[in-house]
Design a protein around this motif. Sequence first.
Motif, PDB file in Angstrom:
ATOM      1  N   LEU A   1       0.828  -1.202   0.000  1.00 42.31           N
ATOM      2  CA  LEU A   1       0.000   0.000   0.000  1.00 42.31           C
ATOM      3  C   LEU A   1       0.868   1.260   0.000  1.00 42.31           C
ATOM      4  O   LEU A   1       0.556   2.260  -0.668  1.00 42.31           O
ATOM      5  N   GLU A   2       1.976   1.215   0.774  1.00 45.72           N
ATOM      6  CA  GLU A   2       2.898   2.339   0.766  1.00 45.72           C
ATOM      7  C   GLU A   2       3.512   2.543  -0.616  1.00 45.72           C
ATOM      8  O   GLU A   2       3.714   3.666  -1.082  1.00 45.72           O
ATOM      9  N   ARG A   3       3.796   1.422  -1.263  1.00 52.95           N
ATOM     10  CA  ARG A   3       4.357   1.514  -2.614  1.00 52.95           C
ATOM     11  C   ARG A   3       3.364   2.151  -3.577  1.00 52.95           C
ATOM     12  O   ARG A   3       3.745   2.953  -4.445  1.00 52.95           O
ATOM     13  N   ILE A   4       2.115   1.805  -3.406  1.00 56.05           N
ATOM     14  CA  ILE A   4       1.077   2.355  -4.298  1.00 56.05           C
ATOM     15  C   ILE A   4       0.972   3.860  -4.118  1.00 56.05           C
ATOM     16  O   ILE A   4       0.933   4.637  -5.084  1.00 56.05           O
ATOM     17  N   THR A   5       0.927   4.331  -2.853  1.00 60.01           N
ATOM     18  CA  THR A   5       0.815   5.782  -2.615  1.00 60.01           C
ATOM     19  C   THR A   5       2.056   6.512  -3.108  1.00 60.01           C
ATOM     20  O   THR A   5       1.971   7.627  -3.638  1.00 60.01           O
ATOM     21  N   THR A   6       3.226   5.863  -2.920  1.00 65.56           N
ATOM     22  CA  THR A   6       4.459   6.504  -3.375  1.00 65.56           C
ATOM     23  C   THR A   6       4.501   6.628  -4.890  1.00 65.56           C
ATOM     24  O   THR A   6       4.886   7.674  -5.454  1.00 65.56           O
ATOM     25  N   SER A   7       4.078   5.594  -5.571  1.00 66.72           N
ATOM     26  CA  SER A   7       4.072   5.630  -7.040  1.00 66.72           C
ATOM     27  C   SER A   7       3.086   6.665  -7.564  1.00 66.72           C
ATOM     28  O   SER A   7       3.335   7.318  -8.571  1.00 66.72           O
ATOM     29  N   MET A   8       1.965   6.808  -6.879  1.00 69.19           N
ATOM     30  CA  MET A   8       0.997   7.814  -7.313  1.00 69.19           C
ATOM     31  C   MET A   8       1.550   9.231  -7.112  1.00 69.19           C
ATOM     32  O   MET A   8       1.318  10.124  -7.914  1.00 69.19           O
ATOM     33  N   HIS A   9       2.307   9.420  -6.045  1.00 72.16           N
ATOM     34  CA  HIS A   9       2.839  10.753  -5.736  1.00 72.16           C
ATOM     35  C   HIS A   9       3.944  11.169  -6.692  1.00 72.16           C
ATOM     36  O   HIS A   9       4.280  12.361  -6.789  1.00 72.16           O
ATOM     37  N   GLN A  10       4.501  10.171  -7.413  1.00 73.24           N
ATOM     38  CA  GLN A  10       5.561  10.497  -8.360  1.00 73.24           C
ATOM     39  C   GLN A  10       5.045  11.336  -9.535  1.00 73.24           C
ATOM     40  O   GLN A  10       5.822  12.006 -10.218  1.00 73.24           O
ATOM     41  N   ASP A  11       3.747  11.269  -9.772  1.00 76.88           N
ATOM     42  CA  ASP A  11       3.132  12.120 -10.821  1.00 76.88           C
ATOM     43  C   ASP A  11       3.197  13.574 -10.357  1.00 76.88           C
ATOM     44  O   ASP A  11       2.784  13.911  -9.248  1.00 76.88           O
TER      45      ASP A  11
ATOM     46  N   ALA B   1      -1.156  11.258  -1.686  1.00 75.78           N
ATOM     47  CA  ALA B   1      -2.017  10.087  -1.836  1.00 75.78           C
ATOM     48  C   ALA B   1      -2.136   9.415  -0.477  1.00 75.78           C
ATOM     49  O   ALA B   1      -1.186   9.397   0.328  1.00 75.78           O
ATOM     50  N   ALA B   2      -3.317   8.829  -0.221  1.00 73.40           N
ATOM     51  CA  ALA B   2      -3.541   8.166   1.069  1.00 73.40           C
ATOM     52  C   ALA B   2      -4.556   7.045   0.899  1.00 73.40           C
ATOM     53  O   ALA B   2      -5.407   7.094   0.001  1.00 73.40           O
ATOM     54  N   ILE B   3      -4.447   6.034   1.777  1.00 74.64           N
ATOM     55  CA  ILE B   3      -5.376   4.900   1.790  1.00 74.64           C
ATOM     56  C   ILE B   3      -5.853   4.716   3.223  1.00 74.64           C
ATOM     57  O   ILE B   3      -5.051   4.714   4.166  1.00 74.64           O
ATOM     58  N   TYR B   4      -7.162   4.587   3.366  1.00 73.50           N
ATOM     59  CA  TYR B   4      -7.779   4.361   4.677  1.00 73.50           C
ATOM     60  C   TYR B   4      -8.463   2.990   4.663  1.00 73.50           C
ATOM     61  O   TYR B   4      -8.931   2.523   3.620  1.00 73.50           O
TER      62      TYR B   4
ATOM     63  N   ALA C   1      -1.852   4.123   4.741  1.00 73.96           N
ATOM     64  CA  ALA C   1      -0.631   4.527   4.035  1.00 73.96           C
ATOM     65  C   ALA C   1      -0.859   5.906   3.435  1.00 73.96           C
ATOM     66  O   ALA C   1      -1.978   6.248   3.029  1.00 73.96           O
ATOM     67  N   LYS C   2       0.228   6.712   3.402  1.00 72.76           N
ATOM     68  CA  LYS C   2       0.100   8.040   2.817  1.00 72.76           C
ATOM     69  C   LYS C   2       1.439   8.501   2.287  1.00 72.76           C
ATOM     70  O   LYS C   2       2.500   8.062   2.764  1.00 72.76           O
ATOM     71  N   THR C   3       1.375   9.401   1.334  1.00 71.58           N
ATOM     72  CA  THR C   3       2.566  10.046   0.794  1.00 71.58           C
ATOM     73  C   THR C   3       2.186  11.463   0.386  1.00 71.58           C
ATOM     74  O   THR C   3       1.162  11.671  -0.277  1.00 71.58           O
ATOM     75  N   GLY C   4       3.018  12.461   0.740  1.00 73.77           N
ATOM     76  CA  GLY C   4       2.760  13.851   0.354  1.00 73.77           C
ATOM     77  C   GLY C   4       1.704  14.506   1.200  1.00 73.77           C
ATOM     78  O   GLY C   4       1.473  14.155   2.363  1.00 73.77           O
ATOM     79  N   ALA C   5       1.050  15.529   0.602  1.00 77.78           N
ATOM     80  CA  ALA C   5       0.054  16.321   1.324  1.00 77.78           C
ATOM     81  C   ALA C   5      -1.232  15.549   1.463  1.00 77.78           C
ATOM     82  O   ALA C   5      -1.852  15.148   0.467  1.00 77.78           O
ATOM     83  N   VAL C   6      -1.650  15.338   2.693  1.00 76.80           N
ATOM     84  CA  VAL C   6      -2.888  14.622   2.993  1.00 76.80           C
ATOM     85  C   VAL C   6      -3.656  15.432   4.012  1.00 76.80           C
ATOM     86  O   VAL C   6      -3.093  15.857   5.035  1.00 76.80           O
TER      87      VAL C   6
ATOM     88  N   GLY D   1     -12.434   0.053   2.460  1.00 75.95           N
ATOM     89  CA  GLY D   1     -11.473   1.119   2.698  1.00 75.95           C
ATOM     90  C   GLY D   1     -11.775   2.312   1.777  1.00 75.95           C
ATOM     91  O   GLY D   1     -12.783   2.346   1.066  1.00 75.95           O
ATOM     92  N   TYR D   2     -10.810   3.294   1.800  1.00 74.58           N
ATOM     93  CA  TYR D   2     -10.993   4.517   1.021  1.00 74.58           C
ATOM     94  C   TYR D   2      -9.663   4.919   0.408  1.00 74.58           C
ATOM     95  O   TYR D   2      -8.608   4.761   1.042  1.00 74.58           O
ATOM     96  N   ALA D   3      -9.713   5.442  -0.826  1.00 69.76           N
ATOM     97  CA  ALA D   3      -8.516   5.942  -1.513  1.00 69.76           C
ATOM     98  C   ALA D   3      -8.657   7.452  -1.711  1.00 69.76           C
ATOM     99  O   ALA D   3      -9.751   7.945  -2.049  1.00 69.76           O
ATOM    100  N   LEU D   4      -7.560   8.197  -1.513  1.00 67.10           N
ATOM    101  CA  LEU D   4      -7.593   9.660  -1.591  1.00 67.10           C
ATOM    102  C   LEU D   4      -6.401  10.156  -2.397  1.00 67.10           C
ATOM    103  O   LEU D   4      -5.269   9.705  -2.171  1.00 67.10           O
ATOM    104  N   LEU D   5      -6.690  11.067  -3.321  1.00 67.00           N
ATOM    105  CA  LEU D   5      -5.642  11.725  -4.101  1.00 67.00           C
ATOM    106  C   LEU D   5      -5.810  13.226  -3.968  1.00 67.00           C
ATOM    107  O   LEU D   5      -6.934  13.761  -4.021  1.00 67.00           O
ATOM    108  N   THR D   6      -4.687  13.934  -3.827  1.00 68.16           N
ATOM    109  CA  THR D   6      -4.706  15.397  -3.664  1.00 68.16           C
ATOM    110  C   THR D   6      -3.978  16.054  -4.834  1.00 68.16           C
ATOM    111  O   THR D   6      -2.866  15.634  -5.185  1.00 68.16           O
ATOM    112  N   PHE D   7      -4.598  17.086  -5.386  1.00 67.97           N
ATOM    113  CA  PHE D   7      -4.036  17.845  -6.519  1.00 67.97           C
ATOM    114  C   PHE D   7      -3.866  19.314  -6.115  1.00 67.97           C
ATOM    115  O   PHE D   7      -4.534  19.809  -5.205  1.00 67.97           O
ATOM    116  N   ASP D   8      -2.978  19.990  -6.846  1.00 69.53           N
ATOM    117  CA  ASP D   8      -2.753  21.422  -6.614  1.00 69.53           C
ATOM    118  C   ASP D   8      -3.836  22.210  -7.337  1.00 69.53           C
ATOM    119  O   ASP D   8      -3.828  22.339  -8.569  1.00 69.53           O
TER     120      ASP D   8
END
Length: 487
Positions: free
Chosen positions: A78-88, A94-97, A105-110, A151-158
């Motif tokens: 799950l950490e790998r998934i959030t990290t790969s998404m944040h590479q964009d 990105a976060a998973i609940y 798991a989370k990476t970046g701004a959540v 569970g829940y998936a979350l993506l954050t954009f600027d």
Amino acid sequence: MAQLIRERHLPERIPIAIKLALTFTVLVGAGMITLGLLVGSNQTMLLEEQIDKFGSTLVMQMVETAREPLLANDHLNLERITTSMHQDSTIQGAAIYNDERLLVAKTGAVPQLTDISLFADRHSVFRWGSTDEEALISYMSPILFRDIIVGYALLTFDHSVMNQAKEDTVTMVVSSILLMLFAVTTASFYLGKRLTRPIHQMVLASRAFSEGKFDYRITEQRDDELGVLIKSLNHMGEGLLRKEQVEKIFSRYVSPQVAKQAIADLETVEELKLGGRHVEASVIFADIVGFTSLSESMSPEKVSSLLNLYFTHIAKAVHFCGGHIDKYMGDCAMIVFGVPEEFEDHSFKAMACAWMLLELIREMNQRREKRQEVVLEFRIGVNSGTMLAGNMGSAERMEYTVVGDSVNLASRLSHAGNPGEAIITEQMLRGKIIETRVATARHGKIQLRGKKEPVSIYQIIDILDPFRKAMREEVIRIIEISESEAA
């Protein structure tokens, strides 16, 4: 002060060209602003839809990827998934609940999720961030397994990129509108000026006609309604010029007062009839002494030139005194006061004019004798009374004049005096106003045809001041102007 500034700097009226230009600019500008608002709003909505579609698509991909690791409680994956998404570069976090709404798991701004309602069984979007420059937008979607939320998936954009895109769109639309407004305003003023140029020329023509400049013409040629109006205006100018020329020529054959009255009656020329009315007026007869013998000793050209010179000076003096020359009868001039323009003191003006004529002729003769030139002597008769004034003659040919016993008496008085004398009747001296203005001397009595008793007559000796001074000055002025023109 404000009124003075307005009179000096503001035009009396707003030109039609400016009105048309402003109207075109307002109408086109309003249309362009409305269109710009619609385009800007539409572009903003399209950008919002594109970002929402892009975010929803990515979060759904993340849901599909994270379902099995979440069921297997594989935190590393799950950490790998959030990290790969944040590479964009477009994704800020990105976060998973899990199904208990706990962060797995989370990476970046959540965002800090404290609102339970955000964890719903459907896709949700919310914006957050401390300032507009740090505005963020998050897309959250439930992770389902056989219709059960695991569970829940979350993506954050600027979201500031979206705001910047909106600002760029608004700037572009406003710039386009301002540029087009400038172009439309410039074109409107040019077209307005070009369209109203014939109207402006017609205004100038009408102003010129009102100032008596009847030779003004509009040179522009057009094939529309304005062209017809221009032609009509030019024809009107030609007619007014022709009328002015006729009036000027007519005034040389008759007195200006009579010519003015005749021109004013042009509309009723068909109703013009013979006849007249009884008026109180005064008449002067200025007769040349010894004209017959003089004409026999001189050539016709010299006689004509001599008569024209004296009568020209006489006409100027008559005009100064307020009368008009009714007609020239060979070597005699008939002068009328009080007709057709009526005034009360016609008797005094006639006597003053008679004295002025003698002064004028005396001054002319003195100067001509010094140059050894031929001189003329005049005898003058003046009378006032009731006379018939109107159109005399025939239906085909008539003239405006005065007739009657008072006129005939004035003619006889011109032969009763000696050369250089002005003779009047005793009746003209009645009245205190005349006594305080005119100095006279008894001349004697004459017997008139048709009257039993002789008529007492007087000679005009002088005119009292202030009238005398003004007339003497005018006499010198008339002669000096004539001599300067001849030189």
